[in-house]
Write an enzyme that holds these catalytic residues in place. Structure first.
Site, PDB file in Angstrom:
ATOM      1  N   LYS A   1      -2.087  14.119  15.523  1.00 49.54           N
ATOM      2  CA  LYS A   1      -2.010  15.287  14.625  1.00 49.54           C
ATOM      3  C   LYS A   1      -2.666  16.517  15.255  1.00 49.54           C
ATOM      4  O   LYS A   1      -2.214  17.651  15.043  1.00 49.54           O
ATOM      5  CB  LYS A   1      -2.648  14.955  13.272  1.00 49.54           C
TER       6      LYS A   1
ATOM      7  N   ASN B   1       8.887  15.953  10.260  1.00 50.60           N
ATOM      8  CA  ASN B   1       7.899  15.424   9.306  1.00 50.60           C
ATOM      9  C   ASN B   1       7.613  13.934   9.486  1.00 50.60           C
ATOM     10  O   ASN B   1       6.537  13.465   9.119  1.00 50.60           O
ATOM     11  CB  ASN B   1       8.442  15.693   7.887  1.00 50.60           C
TER      12      ASN B   1
ATOM     13  N   ASP C   1      16.066   7.611  14.297  1.00 48.90           N
ATOM     14  CA  ASP C   1      14.703   7.208  14.652  1.00 48.90           C
ATOM     15  C   ASP C   1      14.173   8.279  15.591  1.00 48.90           C
ATOM     16  O   ASP C   1      14.702   8.453  16.702  1.00 48.90           O
ATOM     17  CB  ASP C   1      14.758   5.837  15.351  1.00 48.90           C
ATOM     18  N   VAL C   2      13.139   8.995  15.167  1.00 42.85           N
ATOM     19  CA  VAL C   2      12.672  10.143  15.959  1.00 42.85           C
ATOM     20  C   VAL C   2      12.063   9.738  17.305  1.00 42.85           C
ATOM     21  O   VAL C   2      11.808  10.594  18.151  1.00 42.85           O
ATOM     22  CB  VAL C   2      11.684  11.036  15.178  1.00 42.85           C
TER      23      VAL C   2
ATOM     24  N   ASP D   1      16.253  10.196   8.164  1.00 38.12           N
ATOM     25  CA  ASP D   1      15.206   9.167   8.083  1.00 38.12           C
ATOM     26  C   ASP D   1      15.643   7.993   8.959  1.00 38.12           C
ATOM     27  O   ASP D   1      16.847   7.793   9.185  1.00 38.12           O
ATOM     28  CB  ASP D   1      15.014   8.693   6.634  1.00 38.12           C
TER      29      ASP D   1
ATOM     30  N   THR E   1       1.031   9.327  -1.333  1.00 39.29           N
ATOM     31  CA  THR E   1       2.292   8.760  -0.831  1.00 39.29           C
ATOM     32  C   THR E   1       2.028   7.340  -0.343  1.00 39.29           C
ATOM     33  O   THR E   1       0.881   6.911  -0.189  1.00 39.29           O
ATOM     34  CB  THR E   1       2.867   9.560   0.364  1.00 39.29           C
TER      35      THR E   1
ATOM     36  N   TYR F   1      -3.749   8.305  15.096  1.00 37.86           N
ATOM     37  CA  TYR F   1      -3.169   9.232  14.113  1.00 37.86           C
ATOM     38  C   TYR F   1      -3.816  10.618  14.266  1.00 37.86           C
ATOM     39  O   TYR F   1      -3.116  11.636  14.369  1.00 37.86           O
ATOM     40  CB  TYR F   1      -3.403   8.688  12.702  1.00 37.86           C
TER      41      TYR F   1
HETATM   42  P1  NAD Z   1       5.682   8.209   3.874  1.00 40.66           P
HETATM   43  O1  NAD Z   1       5.301   6.925   4.508  1.00 40.66           O
HETATM   44  O2  NAD Z   1       5.639   8.322   2.401  1.00 40.66           O
HETATM   45  O3  NAD Z   1       7.138   8.668   4.367  1.00 40.66           O
HETATM   46  C1  NAD Z   1       7.435   8.702   5.743  1.00 40.66           C
HETATM   47  C2  NAD Z   1       8.934   8.631   5.956  1.00 40.66           C
HETATM   48  O4  NAD Z   1       9.154   8.671   7.385  1.00 40.66           O
HETATM   49  C3  NAD Z   1       9.565   7.325   5.449  1.00 40.66           C
HETATM   50  O5  NAD Z   1      10.727   7.606   4.682  1.00 40.66           O
HETATM   51  C4  NAD Z   1       9.905   6.551   6.724  1.00 40.66           C
HETATM   52  O6  NAD Z   1      11.065   5.735   6.611  1.00 40.66           O
HETATM   53  C5  NAD Z   1      10.111   7.688   7.724  1.00 40.66           C
HETATM   54  N1  NAD Z   1       9.909   7.257   9.114  1.00 40.66           N
HETATM   55  C6  NAD Z   1       8.958   6.428   9.611  1.00 40.66           C
HETATM   56  N2  NAD Z   1       9.131   6.243  10.915  1.00 40.66           N
HETATM   57  C7  NAD Z   1      10.210   6.983  11.283  1.00 40.66           C
HETATM   58  C8  NAD Z   1      10.893   7.182  12.509  1.00 40.66           C
HETATM   59  N3  NAD Z   1      10.501   6.586  13.631  1.00 40.66           N
HETATM   60  N4  NAD Z   1      11.960   8.014  12.525  1.00 40.66           N
HETATM   61  C9  NAD Z   1      12.389   8.624  11.383  1.00 40.66           C
HETATM   62  N5  NAD Z   1      11.788   8.441  10.184  1.00 40.66           N
HETATM   63  C10 NAD Z   1      10.715   7.624  10.138  1.00 40.66           C
HETATM   64  O7  NAD Z   1       4.706   9.289   4.561  1.00 40.66           O
HETATM   65  P2  NAD Z   1       4.216  10.723   4.044  1.00 40.66           P
HETATM   66  O8  NAD Z   1       2.860  10.580   3.501  1.00 40.66           O
HETATM   67  O9  NAD Z   1       5.257  11.379   3.238  1.00 40.66           O
HETATM   68  O10 NAD Z   1       4.043  11.467   5.443  1.00 40.66           O
HETATM   69  C11 NAD Z   1       4.942  12.450   5.917  1.00 40.66           C
HETATM   70  C12 NAD Z   1       4.244  13.241   7.009  1.00 40.66           C
HETATM   71  O11 NAD Z   1       3.105  13.888   6.459  1.00 40.66           O
HETATM   72  C13 NAD Z   1       3.739  12.383   8.166  1.00 40.66           C
HETATM   73  O12 NAD Z   1       3.889  13.064   9.390  1.00 40.66           O
HETATM   74  C14 NAD Z   1       2.275  12.223   7.835  1.00 40.66           C
HETATM   75  O13 NAD Z   1       1.497  11.935   8.965  1.00 40.66           O
HETATM   76  C15 NAD Z   1       1.986  13.581   7.254  1.00 40.66           C
HETATM   77  N6  NAD Z   1       0.772  13.653   6.449  1.00 40.66           N
HETATM   78  C16 NAD Z   1       0.651  12.841   5.358  1.00 40.66           C
HETATM   79  C17 NAD Z   1      -0.538  12.902   4.604  1.00 40.66           C
HETATM   80  C18 NAD Z   1      -0.751  12.040   3.391  1.00 40.66           C
HETATM   81  O14 NAD Z   1      -1.887  12.004   2.904  1.00 40.66           O
HETATM   82  N7  NAD Z   1       0.257  11.370   2.870  1.00 40.66           N
HETATM   83  C19 NAD Z   1      -1.550  13.793   4.984  1.00 40.66           C
HETATM   84  C20 NAD Z   1      -1.374  14.593   6.106  1.00 40.66           C
HETATM   85  C21 NAD Z   1      -0.199  14.515   6.833  1.00 40.66           C
END
Ligand code: NAD
Length: 255
Positions: free
Chosen positions: A155, A86, A59-60, A37, A186, A151
């Protein structure tokens, strides 16, 4: 027998939300997980609860940090079998107001970060004789989505990139499949509710009503993680380039 026994898996953005749930589910299925993370304290907290797990801050968006993440995973765990790029962020802004910086912020994490994580994992996956890449796209990849242009575009690109990976690497034993979740409970979603409500002219709480009307409820992180286990494991050996929608019927609902 746990379905991920003896596998080593890297999950980015695994300090919270869906990534954390995937790390927990993989660990429960026998994998040794590398919890990565941008917030290393968050990653460490998750890794501390999982047997054999390590936490690595990365940091990705930063190629050197991604390269170092993969190198450390292989050095400490001996191999790499599963990769889940992710990490993701969102911005809720109408197109008429979206700055180029806001566009680029989302693209750099949600698309560049996925490319970099996959790209630098490939040598280790090839050295292991193959592996599984599980990307986290979104239902927004399947249709235009108001207020989240960057976004949704990222995606859609992730879904396409996943298919390209499967096409190019299929003869090397590397599979790549995409998960397309709907709205999951989330911080990513809850932190943008007020912006959606303001932009759409909804009362406070109105966003929940729209989403639960479409999906019946918010999805749970464990429900996405269960699908990630399937794609990561040999149970999905014949899936390559697939997209799995996890949205409680959101996209099928006209009324
Ligand atoms: P979240 O915000 O709960 O968690 C995201 C995590 O990514 C956090 O711990 C954050 O610190 C980390 N992060 C942010 N920027 C970063 C970076 N530059 N490098 C490394 N880590 C980083 O988000 P989530 O809802 O768990 O989302 C996870 C994935 O699922 C994302 O790709 C999101 O787009 C995707 N997604 C989420 C949903 C939803 O409804 N929550 C739906 C579809 C897709």
């Amino acid at each position: 027998m746990p379905v991920l026994a003896d596998k080593v898996a890297i999950i980015t953005g695994a300090g919270a939300g869906i990534g954390e749930a995937i790390a927990r589910a993989f660990s429960a299925e026998g994998a040794r997980v590398v919890v990565s993370d941008i917030d290393v304290a968050r990653a460490q907290k998750v890794a501390d609860t999982l047997p054999g797990a390590i936490a690595v801050g990365a940091d990705v968006r930063d190629e050197d940090q991604v390269r170092a993440l993969i190198e450390r995973a292989v050095a400490e765990c001996g191999r790499l079998d599963v990769v889940v790029p992710n990490a993701g962020i969102a911005t809720t802004v109408p197109l008429t107001e979206m700055s180029f910086d806001q566009w680029r912020d989302v693209m750099s994490v949600n698309l560049d970060g996925v490319f970099l994580t996959i790209r630098h994992s490939l040598p280790a996956l090839l050295a292991a004789g193959g592996g599984s890449i599980v990307t986290i796209s979104s239902i927004t990849a399947t249709a235009g989505s108001a207020l989240i242009a960057s976004y949704a575009a990222a995606k859609a690109a992730v879904r396409n990139l996943t298919e390209t990976v499967s096409a190019e690497l299929r003869t090397h034993g590397i599979r790549a499949n995409a998960l397309l979740p709907g709205f999951i409970d989330t911080e990513l979603v809850t932190s943008h509710q007020a912006d959606f409500e303001a932009a759409l002219g909804l009362e406070p709480g109105g966003f929940d009503t729209v989403i639960t009307g479409k999906q019946t409820r918010y999805g749970r992180v464990e429900e996405v993680a269960a699908a990630a286990v399937f794609f990561a494991s040999d149970q999905s050996a014949w899936c390559n380039g697939s997209s799995l929608i996890l949205d409680g019927g959101f996209r099928g609902a006209l009324l």
